[in-house]
Design a protein around this motif. Sequence first.
Motif, PDB file in Angstrom:
ATOM      1  N   VAL A  33      47.602  46.975  23.780  1.00  0.00           N
ATOM      2  CA  VAL A  33      48.145  46.226  23.625  1.00  0.00           C
ATOM      3  C   VAL A  33      48.651  44.720  22.998  1.00  0.00           C
ATOM      4  O   VAL A  33      48.265  44.347  22.613  1.00  0.00           O
ATOM      5  N   TRP A  34      49.889  44.408  22.635  1.00  0.00           N
ATOM      6  CA  TRP A  34      50.457  43.324  21.598  1.00  0.00           C
ATOM      7  C   TRP A  34      51.676  42.525  22.452  1.00  0.00           C
ATOM      8  O   TRP A  34      52.226  43.081  23.158  1.00  0.00           O
ATOM      9  N   ARG A  35      51.641  41.146  22.100  1.00  0.00           N
ATOM     10  CA  ARG A  35      52.492  40.242  22.437  1.00  0.00           C
ATOM     11  C   ARG A  35      53.694  40.860  21.863  1.00  0.00           C
ATOM     12  O   ARG A  35      55.025  40.751  21.170  1.00  0.00           O
ATOM     13  N   LEU A  72      48.943  38.554  20.211  1.00  0.00           N
ATOM     14  CA  LEU A  72      47.756  39.496  21.255  1.00  0.00           C
ATOM     15  C   LEU A  72      47.404  38.116  21.638  1.00  0.00           C
ATOM     16  O   LEU A  72      46.583  36.833  21.618  1.00  0.00           O
ATOM     17  N   ASN A  73      46.516  38.597  22.914  1.00  0.00           N
ATOM     18  CA  ASN A  73      45.210  38.162  23.232  1.00  0.00           C
ATOM     19  C   ASN A  73      44.299  39.147  23.911  1.00  0.00           C
ATOM     20  O   ASN A  73      44.419  40.131  24.435  1.00  0.00           O
ATOM     21  N   ILE A  74      42.923  39.158  22.546  1.00  0.00           N
ATOM     22  CA  ILE A  74      42.171  40.451  23.021  1.00  0.00           C
ATOM     23  C   ILE A  74      41.526  40.689  24.764  1.00  0.00           C
ATOM     24  O   ILE A  74      41.088  41.870  25.144  1.00  0.00           O
ATOM     25  N   THR A  75      42.104  39.612  25.608  1.00  0.00           N
ATOM     26  CA  THR A  75      41.100  39.634  27.092  1.00  0.00           C
ATOM     27  C   THR A  75      42.322  40.574  27.683  1.00  0.00           C
ATOM     28  O   THR A  75      41.396  41.258  28.631  1.00  0.00           O
ATOM     29  N   GLU A  76      44.018  40.490  27.334  1.00  0.00           N
ATOM     30  CA  GLU A  76      44.864  41.508  27.829  1.00  0.00           C
ATOM     31  C   GLU A  76      44.002  43.222  27.464  1.00  0.00           C
ATOM     32  O   GLU A  76      44.787  43.504  28.508  1.00  0.00           O
ATOM     33  N   ASN A  77      43.175  43.199  26.416  1.00  0.00           N
ATOM     34  CA  ASN A  77      43.065  44.487  26.018  1.00  0.00           C
ATOM     35  C   ASN A  77      41.944  44.756  26.910  1.00  0.00           C
ATOM     36  O   ASN A  77      41.768  45.639  26.414  1.00  0.00           O
ATOM     37  N   CYS A  78      40.998  43.665  27.247  1.00  0.00           N
ATOM     38  CA  CYS A  78      39.425  44.286  27.319  1.00  0.00           C
ATOM     39  C   CYS A  78      39.639  44.166  28.358  1.00  0.00           C
ATOM     40  O   CYS A  78      38.762  44.436  29.337  1.00  0.00           O
ATOM     41  N   ILE A  79      40.321  43.180  29.320  1.00  0.00           N
ATOM     42  CA  ILE A  79      40.483  43.176  31.116  1.00  0.00           C
ATOM     43  C   ILE A  79      41.911  44.232  31.386  1.00  0.00           C
ATOM     44  O   ILE A  79      42.220  45.051  32.160  1.00  0.00           O
ATOM     45  N   ASP A  80      42.665  43.118  31.415  1.00  0.00           N
ATOM     46  CA  ASP A  80      44.139  43.214  32.469  1.00  0.00           C
ATOM     47  C   ASP A  80      45.035  44.655  32.323  1.00  0.00           C
ATOM     48  O   ASP A  80      44.908  45.171  33.464  1.00  0.00           O
ATOM     49  N   ARG A  81      44.743  45.090  31.047  1.00  0.00           N
ATOM     50  CA  ARG A  81      45.458  46.151  31.092  1.00  0.00           C
ATOM     51  C   ARG A  81      44.988  47.548  31.389  1.00  0.00           C
ATOM     52  O   ARG A  81      44.798  48.870  31.830  1.00  0.00           O
ATOM     53  N   HIS A  82      43.414  47.519  32.005  1.00  0.00           N
ATOM     54  CA  HIS A  82      42.948  48.444  32.651  1.00  0.00           C
ATOM     55  C   HIS A  82      43.174  48.398  34.168  1.00  0.00           C
ATOM     56  O   HIS A  82      42.472  49.065  35.412  1.00  0.00           O
TER      57      HIS A  82
END
Length: 635
Positions: free
Chosen positions: A36-38, A62-72
Motif C-alpha cells: 500500500v502506497w500513499r 508510504l509508511n512501512i508500518t502500514e504495510n507491516c501492520i495496518d493493512r493486515h
Amino acid sequence: MSNYSIKNLEEYFQLYRKSVREPETFWEEIAEEHFVWRKRWTKVLQWDFSKPEVTWFENAKLNITENCIDRHLHIRGDKTAILFEPNDPKEKAQHITYNELYSRVCKMANVLKDKGVKKGDRVCIYLPMIPELAVSVLACARIGAVHSVVFAGFSAQALSTRINDSDCKMVITSDGSFRGSKTIDLKGIVDLALEECKGVHSVLVAKRINSEVKMKQGRDQWLQPLLDKAKATYTAEVMDAEDPLFILYTSGSTGKPKGMVHSSAGYMVYTAYTFKNIFKYQENDVYWCTADIGWITGHSYIVYGPLANGATTVMFEGVPTYPHYGRFWQIVEKHKVNQFYTAPTAIRALAKESLDYVDKHDLSSLKVLGTVGEPINEEAWHWYNNNIGKHKSPIVDTWWQTETGGIMISPIPYVTPTTPTFATLPFIGVQLALMDEKGEELKGNQVEGRLCIKFPWPSMARTIWGDHKRYFDTYFSAYDNKYFTGDGAKRDAVGYYRITGRVDDVIIVSGHNLGTAPIEDAINEHPAVAESAIVGFPHDIKGNALYGFVILKEIGESRKQENLRKEINQQITEHIGPIAKLDKIQFVPGLPKTRSGKIMRRILRKIASGDTSNLGDISTLLNPEVVEAIIEDAQ
Ligand code: PRX
C-alpha cells in the motif's frame, strides 16, 4: 499474485530473465500489486554506480508500518504476528496478534513523540530479544525516526561509538537481559556508554529481569508507565520512498564501524518479496528465524519481511544450548514451526551433541530449512538435512550481507535443486559478476573470482551514515560500475554459486563479521603491547576463530604473559564485546612485513592454521627471520 510466488524452475528462469531485461517493469508490478502506497512513484529506478546514487520508486510516499501492520488488521487482526518464546522454557510464550501489535506500536510511537523524537531523528535501540525490541523498531518507523539497533552483546565503548556516529538523541534499553543461565546488566552498560555521549537526552528502560538499576533523573524513565498512559492509535508519518528507515552498523576491514543506511520503499519491497519466495511462506505457517534483531538478518527476516507478508514470526530470547541442547527442537515442536532459519555455527554446535536431543521431538511440521551468515560446511549441511529436515525439507543456503538488505543468492525451496555448500542461483533481479585479478569479468562457468553485483536491487544500502566517500571507496571503487561484496565465489558447471569466504580483512566468527583493525586497535591500547596482528583460523564450531600475534614492549616471564593474555581479552571485551575475544594469543618478536611496512597476513594465516609447509616466497619480506621464530613458538 502471479509474479509474487515462484512455482517451478521454468518460472524462476522466466522471471529472472524478465527482471534483467525489464527491471523497472518487473519491480513496478511487484510494488504495485503487493503493497500500500500513499502516493505512487514517478520513476521506478535511477542509478549511477560511479557516484554511487541509487533511487527506487522515486517520489513515492508510504509508511512501512502500514504495510507491516495496518493493512493486515481487517483480514488477520487476530492472527499471531509475533510469537515470543522466552529464554526460560518455564515462562509462558506470548502470542502478540496483529491487533495487539498495532496498539503496542502506536503507544510506543506516542511515547517517542512525547519525548520529542521527530521524523529523521536517530534513536538507538539496545535491547535483548524481547517484544519491546520489535515494537520499538516499528514505532520508530511509524513516526519516521531512523532506528539504529545495536546488538545487546556489544560493549559500552562499542555502543557509545555507534550512538555518537549517528548522533542519536534517545536510547531505548532494558534493565538487563537473560541469556541462558546468565543475566546481563544492560542498563549499566548504557550508563557507562552515555558518559561519552553528550547528545543523548533521554533513556527509556523496559523492565525485563527486575534488577535494581540506577535511574538518572531527568534522563532515564521506565518505559511501561509511559506506555500505560499512551494512546493506542497513531497516524503513520508519510515517508518518502528514499527516506532512511534505519542505520545498522557493520564492521569494516579498517577503522570505525560503517553505519549502513537503508531506505524505506526499496527495502520493504525486496525483503517482502524474498521472504515470500525463499521461505515459501503460506498463510497460517509459523516461521522462525533464530537470529537477533541486532543483526540485519533479524531486521529483514524477523521483523520487516515476515510482517509485510502478514506472517507469524517467532522471536526467541534465549540461546540454543539452554537449558539443554534440544532447546531449538523443543521450540519447533511446541510452536509447530514450518520454516526454520539459523546459522551454520549453531548447527555445528548442536551436531556435536547426542541425537537424542533431536529425536525426542516431533519435527514433522518443518517444510523449509535455511542457513545464513557464513559458508556451511558439507558435514553440517548433511547433519541438518538428515536429522532436522529428514530429507524432506529443502535447505536454503542464503548468501547476503548487511549492505544488501535482503537475500541475494539462494535456492528457492521445492524449485531449485540443492547442492550442499552451494548457495546456488541469484535471486530474481540480482545480476552477479565474478571478477579476475586484472579487473575483467569472468564469463562462462567453472570460474572463480571476486563476487560483484552489476545492477542495482531495491534493498541495497544507499550510503554509509555521514561518509558517502567511504561508501564509494569500500564498495564501488574496486571495479568500474560494480558493487564489490568483499567475498570470493566459484561458479560451477551448471552456474551454481559457492561462496568461498571473505577476501578482505573481515573475519567471520560464529557468523559475526569482525574487522581486524578495531580488534588490533583495542589490543594496542594495552600499555604492555607494542603492535599486534589478528588473523582467522579454522574452528570446528565457530567456523573461524581469532589468533592474535602480539609484540610486547618487554618480554616478561611466562606467568606474567599468562596474565597478559587475560588482560588482552579483557581489553577486547571492553572495547568491542566478548564475541571478538581471541582463542589464541602468541607473543612474537616481530611481525612479517613487506618492504613498504604492510603486515603479511597471508603468512600469519598459514601459521595460525598450522599449515607452514608452503609459505610461498618470503624472501621479499623486510624481516624474513621473524617467520622462523614465529613458527617455532606457534600454538
Ligand atoms: O562473507 C559473507 C558471509 O557473511 C558476510 C556478510 O555478513 P553480515 O553483513 O554480517 O550479514 C550476515 C547475514 C546476512 C558475507 O559477505 N555470508 C553470509 N551468508 C553467507 C555467507 N557466506 C557464505 N554463505 C552464506 N550463505
